[in-house]
Design a protein around this motif. Sequence first.
Motif, PDB file in Angstrom:
ATOM      1  N   THR A 248      21.613 -38.811 -43.063  1.00  0.00           N
ATOM      2  CA  THR A 248      21.054 -38.468 -41.747  1.00  0.00           C
ATOM      3  C   THR A 248      20.567 -39.736 -41.049  1.00  0.00           C
ATOM      4  O   THR A 248      20.656 -39.837 -39.830  1.00  0.00           O
TER       5      THR A 248
ATOM      6  N   ARG B 171      21.190 -43.283 -36.568  1.00  0.00           N
ATOM      7  CA  ARG B 171      21.367 -44.644 -36.018  1.00  0.00           C
ATOM      8  C   ARG B 171      22.610 -44.690 -35.125  1.00  0.00           C
ATOM      9  O   ARG B 171      22.603 -45.335 -34.070  1.00  0.00           O
TER      10      ARG B 171
ATOM     11  N   GLY C  60       8.571 -43.178 -38.428  1.00  0.00           N
ATOM     12  CA  GLY C  60       8.225 -41.756 -38.582  1.00  0.00           C
ATOM     13  C   GLY C  60       9.456 -40.890 -38.798  1.00  0.00           C
ATOM     14  O   GLY C  60      10.584 -41.393 -38.852  1.00  0.00           O
TER      15      GLY C  60
ATOM     16  N   GLY D 221      19.103 -38.889 -47.824  1.00  0.00           N
ATOM     17  CA  GLY D 221      18.058 -38.944 -46.785  1.00  0.00           C
ATOM     18  C   GLY D 221      17.768 -37.583 -46.177  1.00  0.00           C
ATOM     19  O   GLY D 221      17.021 -37.482 -45.213  1.00  0.00           O
TER      20      GLY D 221
ATOM     21  N   GLN E 266      12.845 -28.682 -44.300  1.00  0.00           N
ATOM     22  CA  GLN E 266      14.286 -28.997 -44.289  1.00  0.00           C
ATOM     23  C   GLN E 266      14.970 -28.441 -45.542  1.00  0.00           C
ATOM     24  O   GLN E 266      16.098 -27.950 -45.483  1.00  0.00           O
TER      25      GLN E 266
HETATM   26  P1  AMP Z   1      17.082 -43.686 -43.700  1.00  0.00           P
HETATM   27  O1  AMP Z   1      18.315 -44.435 -43.290  1.00  0.00           O
HETATM   28  O2  AMP Z   1      17.381 -42.504 -44.586  1.00  0.00           O
HETATM   29  O3  AMP Z   1      16.024 -44.574 -44.281  1.00  0.00           O
HETATM   30  O4  AMP Z   1      16.459 -43.058 -42.363  1.00  0.00           O
HETATM   31  C1  AMP Z   1      16.016 -43.885 -41.313  1.00  0.00           C
HETATM   32  C2  AMP Z   1      15.121 -43.103 -40.377  1.00  0.00           C
HETATM   33  O5  AMP Z   1      15.866 -42.019 -39.793  1.00  0.00           O
HETATM   34  C3  AMP Z   1      13.922 -42.443 -41.006  1.00  0.00           C
HETATM   35  O6  AMP Z   1      12.828 -43.337 -41.141  1.00  0.00           O
HETATM   36  C4  AMP Z   1      13.628 -41.316 -40.021  1.00  0.00           C
HETATM   37  O7  AMP Z   1      13.033 -41.811 -38.844  1.00  0.00           O
HETATM   38  C5  AMP Z   1      15.027 -40.865 -39.656  1.00  0.00           C
HETATM   39  N1  AMP Z   1      15.532 -39.831 -40.576  1.00  0.00           N
HETATM   40  C6  AMP Z   1      16.611 -39.933 -41.426  1.00  0.00           C
HETATM   41  N2  AMP Z   1      16.791 -38.795 -42.103  1.00  0.00           N
HETATM   42  C7  AMP Z   1      15.808 -37.941 -41.692  1.00  0.00           C
HETATM   43  C8  AMP Z   1      15.447 -36.604 -42.032  1.00  0.00           C
HETATM   44  N3  AMP Z   1      16.148 -35.906 -42.947  1.00  0.00           N
HETATM   45  N4  AMP Z   1      14.382 -36.059 -41.398  1.00  0.00           N
HETATM   46  C9  AMP Z   1      13.680 -36.738 -40.474  1.00  0.00           C
HETATM   47  N5  AMP Z   1      13.952 -37.995 -40.113  1.00  0.00           N
HETATM   48  C10 AMP Z   1      15.007 -38.606 -40.708  1.00  0.00           C
END
Ligand code: AMP
Length: 192
Positions: A31, A36, A57, A85, A92
């Motif tokens: 996710t 991104r 956040g 993620g 969720q």
């Molecule tokens: P990651 O690449 O998994 O570290 O995610 C980067 C950022 O994307 C996180 O710090 C959140 O802001 C957002 N994000 C990714 N996956 C989620 C999720 N399942 N729920 C909420 N925010 C998410």
Amino acid sequence: MKLILLGPPGAGKGTQAARLVEKHKIPQLSTGDMLRAAVKAGTPVGLQAKAVMDAGGLVSDEIVCGIISDRIEEADAKNGFILDGFPRTVAQAKALDELLAKKGMTLDAIIELKVDEAALLSRIENRARETIAAGGTVRADDNPEAFKVRLDAYRVQTAPVSAYYAGRGTLKTVDGMAPIDQVTKALDAILG
Ligand code: AMP
């Protein structure tokens, strides 16, 4: 094969997921990567998510659940997928239960990479250094300030997800502090 990889930021989920993609020929559904991409493309979801992501956040459950619900229906996910993620909150995880049930899908494994929190900041700093060395762009949230918020979000909102699955007896754990190849072997042993 349908599986979830859990663990804090910097645990090595992305690295291991990339190997599982090769081995099992199933996509890694991150996710974070999808959000991104949405930010980069300037989509309505991306515009909504950018500030909260940059600060470390969590994006709303509604947005990420919608993204995943659509994504797991795509043709390349027909034989399975690796969720990386997601889920990041108990809400969720419950929404995922519901949407999998609706689609008639079941998960094969839920695996948590356990890591020592003290090691995480240096792993993130390393990731940033390696990205720069490879000529890439460092993630906006791979800096100590945002990382602290991400770790707090993990502790408060995501650690309970592991407890949620552990309570159902479906959680497996792997030592994420072991060398990368050893972690891969441990995952292979679980997945068969
Ligand atoms: P990651 O690449 O998994 O570290 O995610 C980067 C950022 O994307 C996180 O710090 C959140 O802001 C957002 N994000 C990714 N996956 C989620 C999720 N399942 N729920 C909420 N925010 C998410």
